[in-house]
Design a protein around this motif. Sequence first.
Motif: not given
Lengths: 111, 111
Positions: A50, A53-57, A65
């Motif tokens: 991850i 720039n993202v909070g979850e994948k 997370t």
Amino acid sequence: GENVEQHPSTLSVQEGDSAVIKCTYSDSASNYFPWYKQELGKGPQLIIDIRSNVGEKKDQRIAVTLNKTAKHFSLHITETQPEDSAVYFCAASRGSYIPTFGRGTSLIVHP
Amino acid sequence: SAVISQKPSRDICQRGTSLTIQCQVDSQVTMMFWYRQQPGQSLTLIATANQGSEATYESGFVIDKFPISRPNLTFSTLTVSNMSPEDSSIYLCSSRDTEAFFGQGTRLTVV
């Protein structure tokens, strides 16, 4: 330099249960967080990563997370299977810098 | 993703001898690394193998003990010199462009 703490060191679950492994990091500039699975006698394999720039994948039964404010990230495995048994490592890095690894979590899934 | 071939996969060596481990990547990569992983432990970076110049060693590791070569962008060797039982460990080759990948490791036992 970066410091990565990983917990727990050992995690034992029943098949079908969920497993959660948590990591914290110290360098607020870190922006890339991979997770590796190492089976007995093999090298670590990248299973999911991850970026900041993202909070979850999510990828099938695996999700990661990231909470940048708290500087922690977690690996979630749902519907665990015996073949999920392995050692899992988290890591953190800044750009193209060399990743810093956690100490590993030995996950045991009992059939 | 890069595929990394490492050999030998395991070896048992006499103390005082040297072993050279080879690492071949199936594509050109900017960065190659060597790690040591002692039983039940995390990955400890030995050095960054630089193409065309001397390797960059981490604290606690020296060139005389762990000479490294990197003649091109797909190949590197690590030599463990004048071995003692304390050198018994798994040695891992890794490459990184956008993600880090690992070889299957060399399990070294020094007797």
